[in-house]
Design a protein around this motif. Structure first.
Motif, mmCIF file in Angstrom:
data_model
loop_
_atom_site.group_PDB
_atom_site.id
_atom_site.type_symbol
_atom_site.label_atom_id
_atom_site.label_comp_id
_atom_site.label_asym_id
_atom_site.label_seq_id
_atom_site.Cartn_x
_atom_site.Cartn_y
_atom_site.Cartn_z
ATOM 1 N N GLY A 1 10.885 7.794 -49.948
ATOM 2 C CA GLY A 1 10.250 9.084 -49.670
ATOM 3 C C GLY A 1 10.931 9.832 -48.538
ATOM 4 N N GLY A 2 11.254 9.130 -47.462
ATOM 5 C CA GLY A 2 11.919 9.772 -46.334
ATOM 6 C C GLY A 2 13.311 10.259 -46.678
ATOM 7 N N ILE A 3 14.024 9.486 -47.456
ATOM 8 C CA ILE A 3 15.381 9.876 -47.828
ATOM 9 C C ILE A 3 15.358 11.092 -48.747
ATOM 10 N N LEU A 4 14.457 11.093 -49.730
ATOM 11 C CA LEU A 4 14.372 12.251 -50.633
ATOM 12 C C LEU A 4 13.891 13.495 -49.892
ATOM 13 N N GLY A 5 12.920 13.318 -48.994
ATOM 14 C CA GLY A 5 12.450 14.457 -48.204
ATOM 15 C C GLY A 5 13.549 15.005 -47.307
ATOM 16 N N GLY A 6 14.308 14.118 -46.675
ATOM 17 C CA GLY A 6 15.416 14.547 -45.822
ATOM 18 C C GLY A 6 16.495 15.267 -46.608
ATOM 19 N N LEU A 7 16.742 14.802 -47.818
ATOM 20 C CA LEU A 7 17.737 15.451 -48.667
ATOM 21 C C LEU A 7 17.301 16.875 -49.037
ATOM 22 N N LEU A 8 16.025 17.044 -49.347
ATOM 23 C CA LEU A 8 15.535 18.381 -49.693
ATOM 24 C C LEU A 8 15.619 19.336 -48.501
ATOM 25 N N VAL A 9 15.229 18.866 -47.312
ATOM 26 C CA VAL A 9 15.310 19.715 -46.117
ATOM 27 C C VAL A 9 16.766 20.056 -45.815
ATOM 28 N N ALA A 10 17.653 19.070 -45.930
ATOM 29 C CA ALA A 10 19.077 19.314 -45.664
ATOM 30 C C ALA A 10 19.652 20.344 -46.626
ATOM 31 N N LEU A 11 19.278 20.265 -47.895
ATOM 32 C CA LEU A 11 19.771 21.239 -48.867
ATOM 33 C C LEU A 11 19.262 22.643 -48.567
ATOM 34 N N VAL A 12 18.000 22.754 -48.172
ATOM 35 C CA VAL A 12 17.448 24.072 -47.843
ATOM 36 C C VAL A 12 18.178 24.666 -46.640
ATOM 37 N N VAL A 13 18.407 23.853 -45.607
ATOM 38 C CA VAL A 13 19.114 24.343 -44.412
ATOM 39 C C VAL A 13 20.544 24.742 -44.762
ATOM 40 N N ALA A 14 21.211 23.915 -45.554
ATOM 41 C CA ALA A 14 22.596 24.223 -45.929
ATOM 42 C C ALA A 14 22.673 25.505 -46.756
ATOM 43 N N VAL B 1 17.893 7.670 -41.061
ATOM 44 C CA VAL B 1 17.630 6.699 -39.990
ATOM 45 C C VAL B 1 16.136 6.612 -39.703
ATOM 46 N N ILE B 2 15.479 7.749 -39.571
ATOM 47 C CA ILE B 2 14.045 7.757 -39.275
ATOM 48 C C ILE B 2 13.244 7.155 -40.427
#
Length: 133
Positions: free
Chosen positions: A62-75, A102-103
Protein backbone atom coordinates in the motif's frame (compact mmCIF):
# COMPACT_ATOMS: atom_id res chain seq x y z
CA UNK A 1 7.68 -19.10 -2.27
CA UNK A 2 5.43 -16.08 -2.07
CA UNK A 3 1.69 -16.62 -2.10
CA UNK A 4 0.66 -13.50 -4.01
CA UNK A 5 -3.01 -14.26 -3.56
CA UNK A 6 -2.60 -14.02 0.21
CA UNK A 7 -0.57 -10.81 -0.14
CA UNK A 8 -3.15 -9.13 -2.38
CA UNK A 9 -6.07 -10.17 -0.16
CA UNK A 10 -4.21 -8.85 2.90
CA UNK A 11 -3.45 -5.60 1.05
CA UNK A 12 -7.11 -5.20 0.03
CA UNK A 13 -8.30 -5.85 3.60
CA UNK A 14 -5.83 -3.26 4.93
CA UNK A 15 -6.86 -0.76 2.25
CA UNK A 16 -10.60 -1.11 2.89
CA UNK A 17 -10.15 -0.98 6.67
CA UNK A 18 -7.77 1.97 6.26
CA UNK A 19 -10.41 3.91 4.35
CA UNK A 20 -13.00 3.06 7.00
CA UNK A 21 -10.40 3.85 9.69
CA UNK A 22 -10.11 7.45 8.51
CA UNK A 23 -12.87 8.17 11.02
CA UNK A 24 -10.35 7.42 13.80
CA UNK A 25 -6.99 8.69 12.47
CA UNK A 26 -3.98 6.80 13.74
CA UNK A 27 -5.88 4.07 15.55
CA UNK A 28 -7.88 3.12 12.46
CA UNK A 29 -4.74 2.98 10.31
CA UNK A 30 -2.87 0.91 12.90
CA UNK A 31 -5.75 -1.55 13.15
CA UNK A 32 -6.01 -1.78 9.38
CA UNK A 33 -2.32 -2.65 9.05
CA UNK A 34 -2.50 -5.23 11.81
CA UNK A 35 -5.61 -6.95 10.46
CA UNK A 36 -4.40 -6.88 6.84
CA UNK A 37 -1.04 -8.37 7.83
CA UNK A 38 -2.74 -11.03 9.94
CA UNK A 39 -5.02 -12.01 7.05
CA UNK A 40 -2.07 -12.27 4.64
CA UNK A 41 -0.05 -14.37 7.11
CA UNK A 42 -2.95 -16.64 7.94
CA UNK A 43 -3.91 -17.23 4.32
CA UNK A 44 -0.31 -18.00 3.39
CA UNK A 45 0.19 -20.29 6.40
CA UNK A 46 3.48 -22.09 6.81
CA UNK A 47 4.61 -20.77 10.17
CA UNK A 48 6.33 -17.77 11.67
CA UNK A 49 8.70 -16.85 8.82
CA UNK A 50 6.19 -17.29 6.04
CA UNK A 51 3.55 -15.28 7.89
CA UNK A 52 6.07 -12.51 8.63
CA UNK A 53 7.08 -12.30 4.96
CA UNK A 54 3.54 -12.24 3.62
CA UNK A 55 2.39 -9.69 6.21
CA UNK A 56 5.39 -7.49 5.37
CA UNK A 57 4.59 -7.58 1.66
CA UNK A 58 0.90 -6.85 2.22
CA UNK A 59 1.71 -3.91 4.48
CA UNK A 60 4.41 -2.44 2.26
CA UNK A 61 2.42 -2.77 -0.96
CA UNK A 62 0.00 0.00 0.00
CA UNK A 63 2.75 2.46 0.88
CA UNK A 64 4.71 1.74 -2.26
CA UNK A 65 1.68 2.11 -4.55
CA UNK A 66 0.60 5.29 -2.75
CA UNK A 67 4.11 6.73 -3.03
CA UNK A 68 4.22 5.89 -6.71
CA UNK A 69 0.93 7.72 -7.34
CA UNK A 70 2.08 10.83 -5.44
CA UNK A 71 5.43 10.79 -7.26
CA UNK A 72 3.71 10.58 -10.64
CA UNK A 73 1.39 13.48 -9.80
CA UNK A 74 4.33 15.65 -8.68
CA UNK A 75 6.37 14.73 -11.75
CA UNK A 76 3.49 15.47 -14.12
CA UNK A 77 2.63 18.73 -12.33
CA UNK A 78 6.18 19.91 -12.99
CA UNK A 79 5.54 19.88 -16.74
CA UNK A 80 3.15 22.79 -16.21
CA UNK A 81 6.24 24.97 -15.65
CA UNK A 82 7.91 24.02 -18.90
CA UNK A 83 10.85 21.70 -19.59
CA UNK A 84 12.91 22.94 -16.62
CA UNK A 85 9.90 22.43 -14.35
CA UNK A 86 9.44 18.97 -15.78
CA UNK A 87 13.01 18.03 -14.93
CA UNK A 88 12.69 19.44 -11.42
CA UNK A 89 9.32 17.75 -11.00
CA UNK A 90 10.85 14.46 -12.10
CA UNK A 91 13.62 14.73 -9.54
CA UNK A 92 11.15 15.70 -6.83
CA UNK A 93 8.86 12.84 -7.80
CA UNK A 94 11.74 10.36 -7.65
CA UNK A 95 12.75 11.65 -4.22
CA UNK A 96 9.19 11.40 -2.94
CA UNK A 97 8.89 7.85 -4.25
CA UNK A 98 12.19 6.79 -2.65
CA UNK A 99 11.15 8.20 0.72
CA UNK A 100 7.70 6.59 0.43
CA UNK A 101 9.30 3.19 -0.15
CA UNK A 102 11.52 3.55 2.93
CA UNK A 103 8.67 4.79 5.12
CA UNK A 104 6.28 2.10 3.88
CA UNK A 105 8.77 -0.66 4.70
CA UNK A 106 9.22 0.69 8.22
CA UNK A 107 5.48 1.03 8.70
CA UNK A 108 4.92 -2.46 7.28
CA UNK A 109 6.66 -3.99 10.29
CA UNK A 110 3.38 -3.92 12.21
CA UNK A 111 1.75 -5.90 9.41
CA UNK A 112 4.69 -8.30 9.39
CA UNK A 113 4.36 -9.00 13.11
CA UNK A 114 0.62 -9.61 12.76
CA UNK A 115 1.33 -11.79 9.71
CA UNK A 116 3.78 -13.86 11.76
CA UNK A 117 1.00 -14.49 14.30
CA UNK A 118 -1.38 -15.46 11.49
CA UNK A 119 1.21 -17.79 9.99
CA UNK A 120 1.74 -19.51 13.34
CA UNK A 121 -2.00 -20.05 13.73
CA UNK A 122 -2.17 -21.76 10.32
CA UNK A 123 0.88 -24.03 10.47
CA UNK A 124 -0.95 -27.31 10.11
CA UNK A 125 0.29 -30.62 11.54
CA UNK A 126 2.41 -33.42 10.06
CA UNK A 127 -0.71 -35.33 9.03
CA UNK A 128 -2.58 -32.21 7.87
CA UNK A 129 -0.82 -29.53 5.79
CA UNK A 130 -1.62 -25.82 6.28
CA UNK A 131 -4.94 -24.67 4.90
CA UNK A 132 -4.50 -22.94 1.57
CA UNK A 133 -7.29 -20.57 0.59
Amino acid sequence: MTNWRAVIIGFLVATVLGIVGLAAPGIGQLGAGLIGGFVAGYLAGGGLGSGFWHGLLAGALGGILGGLLVALVVALAGWGFGPAGGIMGGFAGFGIFAMAVVISLVMALESALAGALGGVLNTGTPDRPPRQY
